[in-house]
Scaffold this active site. Structure first.
Site, PDB file in Angstrom:
ATOM      1  N   GLY A 123      -1.962   4.216  -3.757  1.00  0.00           N
ATOM      2  CA  GLY A 123      -1.853   2.608  -4.995  1.00  0.00           C
ATOM      3  C   GLY A 123      -0.626   2.805  -5.896  1.00  0.00           C
ATOM      4  CD1 TRP A 156      -3.429   8.509   4.919  1.00  0.00           C
ATOM      5  CD2 TRP A 156      -2.947   6.371   5.430  1.00  0.00           C
ATOM      6  NE1 TRP A 156      -3.924   7.870   5.864  1.00  0.00           N
ATOM      7  CE2 TRP A 156      -3.368   7.193   6.575  1.00  0.00           C
ATOM      8  CE3 TRP A 156      -3.282   4.424   5.791  1.00  0.00           C
ATOM      9  CZ2 TRP A 156      -3.561   6.268   7.414  1.00  0.00           C
ATOM     10  CZ3 TRP A 156      -3.135   4.238   6.543  1.00  0.00           C
ATOM     11  CH2 TRP A 156      -3.619   5.022   7.949  1.00  0.00           C
ATOM     12  CB  SER A 208      -0.814   0.139   1.072  1.00  0.00           C
ATOM     13  OG  SER A 208      -2.091   0.730   1.284  1.00  0.00           O
ATOM     14  CB  CYS A 209       1.593   3.705  -1.376  1.00  0.00           C
ATOM     15  SG  CYS A 209       0.853   3.730  -3.082  1.00  0.00           S
ATOM     16  N   GLY A 210       0.172   5.552  -0.621  1.00  0.00           N
ATOM     17  CA  GLY A 210      -0.946   7.040  -0.705  1.00  0.00           C
ATOM     18  C   GLY A 210      -1.745   6.715  -1.498  1.00  0.00           C
TER      19      GLY A 210
END
Length: 316
Positions: A265, A292, A261-263
């Site tokens: 995708g 996120w 995951s990240c901010g």
């Protein structure tokens, strides 16, 4: 191309090699506002930057925001549905067995998202690779580029039937369930201070912190600085082990075992590319597509952060 990463030297030689099959070169640049990866001053966006140049010879542009699905929360660049993606690939002249190299204008930043979308999420049968170092490395080497108005796009390919690969992307409900089951390792590619809840999110209205039980692996830790190339395999191995991921286990055949995951995708795909350099089969990796941007905006999702005493505490 089997590791999903190729050098600029390899690509130049392959483009010039007599008798070599066609390599489709794709610019998949995306700019992140309020960050070192923001759009340059005086530029109106990634499409405009591609059109003006410099760009790799014969390349085409993929718009990660335009070729996406609409989400009720307005989340950016969600994976497209099968019909949308099939039409986009046909428009770029990419058939189901084509060889594809994707780059971006940062080095390695947004290009891995296209690699993931094509190779992992839609199971492309041909070779797909990210250009290590991207346009900056290509320019550094003095390789030829195109400037000014881009050539007309290639003739459309026949629309192929692209199918989404089950398990290649997760939704919020699957992530919620994994908090208790810990069926897979959830790896967060955001910078460490954001993971810990010590730095604000670049998008307004987001709570800070991380998903309970997730592991921190900032994507910049996987890249060289300032050149933006993937680090050598021994350094990647060391970083993964520091994050308590068992590289030996990841490289074995088996079911899905890592979701990144990240901010939004995007840089989550850099994690997957790094894991693949160490031998992890792509079938064992997926992406939390909402990332996120979704988790941090939903009011009742559980979130942890670092407290004043250094221990974890829940975020209200």
């Amino acid at each position: 191309m089997e590791t999903g990463l190729v050098s600029c030297e390899w690509l130049k030689a392959e483009l010039e090699r007599e008798g070599a099959g066609k390599v489709h070169v794709v610019d998949s640049t995306w700019y992140l506002p309020n960050s070192p990866f923001a759009v340059p001053e005086g530029c109106s966006g990634a499409q405009a930057a591609f059109s003006a140049g410099p760009r790799l010879p014969g390349s085409v542009f993929f718009d990660v925001d335009a070729v996406s699905s609409q989400h009720p929360m307005g989340l950016p660049h969600m994976l497209p549905n099968e019909e949308t993606f099939s039409a986009a690939m046909a428009a770029l002249g990419i058939e189901s067995d084509a060889r594809v190299v994707v780059y971006d204008r940062h080095g390695v930043f947004s290009a891995p998202r296209f690699w993931y979308t094509l190779k992992v999420a839609f199971g492309h049968q041909g070779d797909v690779a990210v250009l290590d170092g991207g346009l900056p490395r290509w320019l550094e080497l003095g390789f030829p580029v195109e400037e000014g108005e881009a050539a007309p796009p290639p003739p459309p390919a026949k629309i192929a039937e692209w199918k989404r690969v089950p398990g290649s992307s997760w939704d919020v409900d699957q992530v919620r369930a994994n908090i208790d089951s810990r069926a897979v390792a959830l790896v967060d590619a955001r910078p460490g201070p954001r993971f810990l809840g010590l730095a604000p999110e670049p998008r307004a209205g987001m709570r800070g912190g991380h998903i309970p039980g997730s592991l921190s692996m900032p994507f910049l830790d996987l890249l060289t600085s300032p050149k933006g190339q993937m680090k050598p395999r021994d350094e990647l191995d060391k970083r993964l082990r520091e994050a308590t991921l068992s590289v030996d286990e990841l490289t074995k055949p088996g079911e899905l075992c890592v979701v990144s995951s990240c901010g939004s995708g995007l840089t989550a795909c850099i994690v997957g590319l790094a894991l693949h350099q160490l031998g992890m089969p792509l079938s064992r990796w997926g992406v939390y597509d909402g990332a996120w941007s979704e988790w941090g905006a939903i009011k009742d999702t559980p979130i942890m952060k670092q407290g004043a005493d250094g221990s974890e505490e829940p975020v209200p």
